[in-house]
Motif scaffolding. Structure first.
Motif, PDB file in Angstrom:
ATOM      1  N   SER A   1       0.566  -0.961  -0.187  1.00 58.29           N
ATOM      2  CA  SER A   1       0.015   0.202  -0.027  1.00 58.29           C
ATOM      3  C   SER A   1       0.786   1.522   0.026  1.00 58.29           C
TER       4      SER A   1
ATOM      5  N   PHE B   1       5.998   0.762   5.752  1.00 53.74           N
ATOM      6  CA  PHE B   1       6.922  -0.123   6.076  1.00 53.74           C
ATOM      7  C   PHE B   1       8.395   0.261   5.361  1.00 53.74           C
TER       8      PHE B   1
ATOM      9  N   SER C   1       4.394 -16.233   7.593  1.00 51.52           N
ATOM     10  CA  SER C   1       5.463 -16.246   6.757  1.00 51.52           C
ATOM     11  C   SER C   1       6.243 -16.481   8.145  1.00 51.52           C
TER      12      SER C   1
END
Ligand code: FAD
Length: 386
Positions: A84, A88, A138
């Motif tokens: 997006s 991060f 993950s």
């Protein structure tokens, strides 16, 4: 002895394996491909450390967000690779530049097989691989001891992952001051095994899959995947809208997640991290006509949950277009801030089909259910790219 009572009480973080002094616990795949801890009874001394450390067996602190924003990085390179608004990577790069370490999810391919795991790094070059959403579990089992090591050296660490993973890292770190955490708004994770079986079905004859991006932005924002294959060192790319791919379609419809995702205790407004990030769905409806914003871009929503979250944003805010917003406006487009994904009979049907007949049967079933529409969508994608 069991680490958990039922599968709804295990997120597969592997924290229990790190506290076992006898190395009696290993993470193993169940018949549907989800990883769970398995105790070797011959090695186990019943010390109970594994059950004690588990987030599902203890109370934890949740913070109600104190500030909320819409955010979009000004850095085009970062934006193009992020799912997006690039929150991060922008924060991670600044964190490393200031002497810290970052732990985030990467996906790698070897001989056409994908692995998805959390890597720990203090190298700026590694951030690019961490960018983008990997819509699969993950594995953080190997990252946890690495983080523990860094804590013992008094290093500054930033962890970014699902809320259950953040919770595991925080439990391991106790009240370590130099640990900063960002959780992503999450509606659930499928298993890597299922994902790889899906990829096998998509792989062309004589070619090897060498990359798969869930949020490719080359044809604009939204849910489009890019499949990259290799033959004799030459790469070919195909772009698919999510609804044309069985795995992606079922992921978005919440039909292939771990059992705990459907009773997720983190799917609520109060958060266990310092900062929460997600897609700002419905942003246009909220700001159109009020503030001039580029709605063609995929904005992030950012929730600041405590003072550390404030610091993370303060150190990077000039790198973003930042608009103050209301938590309730973010919640409108993001059900996972109110409740977990809903488990349905269709979820059981699809995963049982996978367990009993393999992914080819799931793929066949997906196409059969779409009927002629599948070929219509395929043609539309070929002609118009959507
Ligand atoms: C499984 C999953 C479900 C999601 N569900 C929602 C949702 O319901 N609503 C919503 O608003 N947003 C959801 N997101 C988050 C969203 O897709 C973006 O990741 C988020 O907006 C951050 O975007 P960004 O541009 O700042 O950073 P990006 O560069 O896209 O974020 C990268 C970072 O996200 C983390 N990450 C990526 N994949 C995984 C993974 N499999 N497991 C753990 N951490 C991972 C990593 O640390 C990685 O480095 C989900 C993400 C994932 C991975």
């Amino acid at each position: 002895m069991e680490v958990f009572n039922n599968k709804g009480e295990c997120c597969g973080c592997g924290l229990c394996t790190t506290v076992c002094k006898k190395n009696a616990i290993v993470m193993k795949e169940d018949s549907k491909g989800f990883i769970y801890p398995e105790i070797n009874e011959e090695l186990c001394i019943q010390c109970g450390m594994c059950t004690k450390i588990c987030s599902y067996n203890s109370e934890e602190i949740f913070n109600t967000p104190i500030e909320s924003y819409a955010a979009l990085t000004k850095n085009k390179r970062v934006l193009s690779k992020s799912a997006s608004g690039g929150v991060f990577a922008t924060i991670a790069e600044q964190f490393i530049k200031s002497g810290g370490w970052v732990c985030g999810s990467v996906m790698e391919f070897k001989k056409g097989i994908a692995t998805c795991y959390h890597r720990v790094t203090n190298k700026l070059n590694d951030i690019e691989k961490m960018q983008g959403s990997k819509y699969v579990q993950s594995d953080i089992t190997d990252a946890l001891p690495e983080i523990k090591q860094l804590i013992s050296k008094k290093e500054k660490i930033l962890f970014c992952g699902t809320p259950c993973q953040v919770s595991a890292v925080k439990k391991m770190a106790a009240d370590y001051d130099e640990l900063y955490t960002i959780d992503i708004i999450c509606h659930g994770v499928p298993s890597v095994h299922l994902y790889n079986e899906f990829l096998k079905c998509k792989s062309s004859k004589n070619r090897e899959i060498c990359d798969f991006l869930f949020r490719d932005k080359s044809k604009g924002k939204g849910f489009k995947a890019k499949l990259v294959e290799e033959i004799n060192g030459k790469k070919t790319e195909k772009i698919y809208p999510a609804h044309l791919l069985s795995y992606y379609h079922y992921f978005l419809k919440s039909l292939i997640y771990r059992e705990n995702c459907y009773v997720c205790k983190y799917a609520k407004e109060a958060r266990c991290s310092d900062m929460t990030i997600g897609d700002y769905w419905g942003i246009q409806k909220i700001f159109e006509g009020k503030i001039k914003m580029d709605f063609d871009q995929s904005w992030s929503c950012v929730m600041i949950n405590d003072q550390k979250g404030k610091i993370l944003l303060k150190n990077t805010q000039s790198a973003f277009e930042l608009v103050r917003t209301q938590l309730n406006d973010i919640k409108q487009g993001n059900a996972q801030l109110s409740r977990p994904s809903q488990r349905t009979e269709e979820r059981e049907r699809i995963l049982n089909l996978f367990e009993n007949k393999g992914y080819k049967a799931v793929e066949k079933d997906f196409k059969r259910k779409l009927g002629l529409k599948y070929y219509g969508l395929l043609l539309r994608n070929y002609i118009y790219g959507r």
